[in-house]
Write a protein that holds these residues in place. Structure first.
Motif, PDB file in Angstrom:
ATOM      1  N   THR A   8       1.374  -0.839   0.200  1.00  9.60           N
ATOM      2  CA  THR A   8      -0.160  -0.050  -0.375  1.00  9.60           C
ATOM      3  C   THR A   8       1.130   1.414  -0.164  1.00  9.60           C
ATOM      4  O   THR A   8       0.431   2.686  -0.145  1.00  9.60           O
ATOM      5  N   CYS A  40       3.029   1.151  -5.498  1.00  8.36           N
ATOM      6  CA  CYS A  40       2.636   1.595  -4.474  1.00  8.36           C
ATOM      7  C   CYS A  40       1.363   2.133  -4.219  1.00  8.36           C
ATOM      8  O   CYS A  40       1.348   3.001  -5.756  1.00  8.36           O
ATOM      9  N   SER A 114      -4.480  -3.258   1.152  1.00 11.08           N
ATOM     10  CA  SER A 114      -5.444  -2.105   1.357  1.00 11.08           C
ATOM     11  C   SER A 114      -5.427  -0.887   0.714  1.00 11.08           C
ATOM     12  O   SER A 114      -4.052  -0.525   0.541  1.00 11.08           O
TER      13      SER A 114
END
Length: 378
Positions: A8, A40, A114
């Protein structure tokens, strides 16, 4: 080997230990001759690419309501919508597909996803690329990633967890190798039906030993480092400070940040009332130089416990809860103790007792990166 790593966040952005672990892994793989690109997220509206210590890094804009890593408070409705989108986000899948086609990796290694969501796993398998996933938190079980709510650990068999994990569990069939950062978190996912087509194993997080120039003190200085939240045990830390500083022999220090929530403000007030010295966000070496021992009464089941490993490796006496993966760290360090041993008498004994190690790091980055290379090749 061309390795595409997903997390993430990545340097220079950092929220917790996952970002540290992923960066250490990526840089070790590069040093061993692999080509590594990390994908990312960032808070800008356009794709950006750079290179950090030999690692190619691509920052993508998040296709959701907001990037959830600032201290800005969000409304309940916004949070609900964000998590519904994040349960399976085809927009991020589309963005990620372009990265797969651009880099053409031999293997994709996902970590914290996430924001990306499990939608990216289908994009990997559609291209017949091998997929490795490392579980660094409990995101696949529940969107809060900690399995800790209302002051207690959540039951993974509860209806709430079963419902929120349904889609992620089904999509985890795409994973070829599933790695946990401890035996504990690896077994928890396997025993609950995640990645049923994958071979499961564990590889610990890499830890760099800190070289600390201790500052001498006549009092016993107790430290806490990490997120200053209730689940990390900071409320209990403040309670212990209030109890023990009365003796005049002990001082308490905390390094980390409070959340901007009502809970965060309440904890800061509690810390100030308990006489805790708040150091803010400081390098771990600076923190370690100012304390003699560490008290980490964490309440949740730490998947690994980086703060415990780093402080123990630096030669500090560490008192903590042996929950989750922490018990496995304690097997490697004689200076990690149960919370029940945290007494004034014990502190007096340990104050001038130095910890001596054989010069072997059980969480050496090079050795653990070699373990991942074996996973990729398999």
């Amino acid at each position: 080997m061309n390795i595409l790593i997903v997390n993430t966040l990545y340097a220079p952005f950092k929220v917790g230990g996952a970002e540290v672990s992923v960066q250490l892994l990526a840089e070790e793989l590069v040093s061993k001759g692999d080509r590594v690109r990390v994908v990312c997220l960032h808070d800008e509206k356009f794709r950006k690419q750079t290179e950090i210590n030999g690692v190619e890094v691509v920052y993508l804009p998040l296709k959701n309501l907001y990037l959830p890593f600032s201290n800005e408070q969000k409304g309940k409705l916004s949070k609900v919508v964000w998590h519904l989108v994040d349960n399976f986000n085809p927009m991020m899948g589309k963005s990620f597909s372009r990265e797969l086609d651009d880099f053409n990796p031999d293997v994709v290694h996902t970590n914290n996803i996430s924001g990306f969501s499990v939608a990216i796993w289908g994009c990997v398998k559609k291209r017949n690329i091998k997929l490795v996933h490392t579980a660094r938190d409990y995101y696949l079980f529940h969107h809060n990633c900690t399995l800790f709510q209302h002051g207690e650990n959540m039951d993974v068999g509860s209806a709430a967890v079963q419902l929120t994990s349904m889609v992620k569990k089904r999509k985890s069939k795409n994973v070829d190798r599933f790695v946990g950062i401890s035996k504990y978190i690896s077994a928890l996912h396997q025993d609950n039906g995640f990645a049923i087509n994958a071979r499961h194993s564990h590889i610990y997080n890499p830890i760099k030993k800190s070289h600390v120039a201790d500052q001498s003190s006549s009092v016993i200085r107790i430290g806490f480092i990490g997120r200053l939240t209730a689940d990390k045990g900071f409320k209990a830390f403040c309670a212990k400070a209030l109890e023990m500083t009365i003796s005049g022999e002990v001082e308490f220090y905390a390094a980390g940040r409070f959340s901007s929530s009502d809970e965060g403000r309440a904890l800061q007030l509690r810390a100030e009332e308990a006489g805790v010295h708040l150091l803010g966000f400081v390098p771990v070496e600076s923190f370690l130089a100012q304390i003699d021992m560490v008290y980490l009464p964490t309440l949740w089941n730490e998947p690994f416990g980086r703060a415990v490993a780093e402080t123990a490796a630096a030669g500090k006496h560490v008192f903590t809860s042996f929950a989750g993966g922490v018990a496995e760290i304690a097997e490697h360090y004689p200076n990690v103790y149960q919370l029940s041993e945290f007494t004034l008498e014990k502190l007096r004994i340990l104050k001038n007792e130095r910890v001596e190690f054989v010069d072997v790091n059980p969480f050496d980055a090079g050795r653990l990166a070699a373990g991942y290379q074996e996973v990729y090749k398999s």
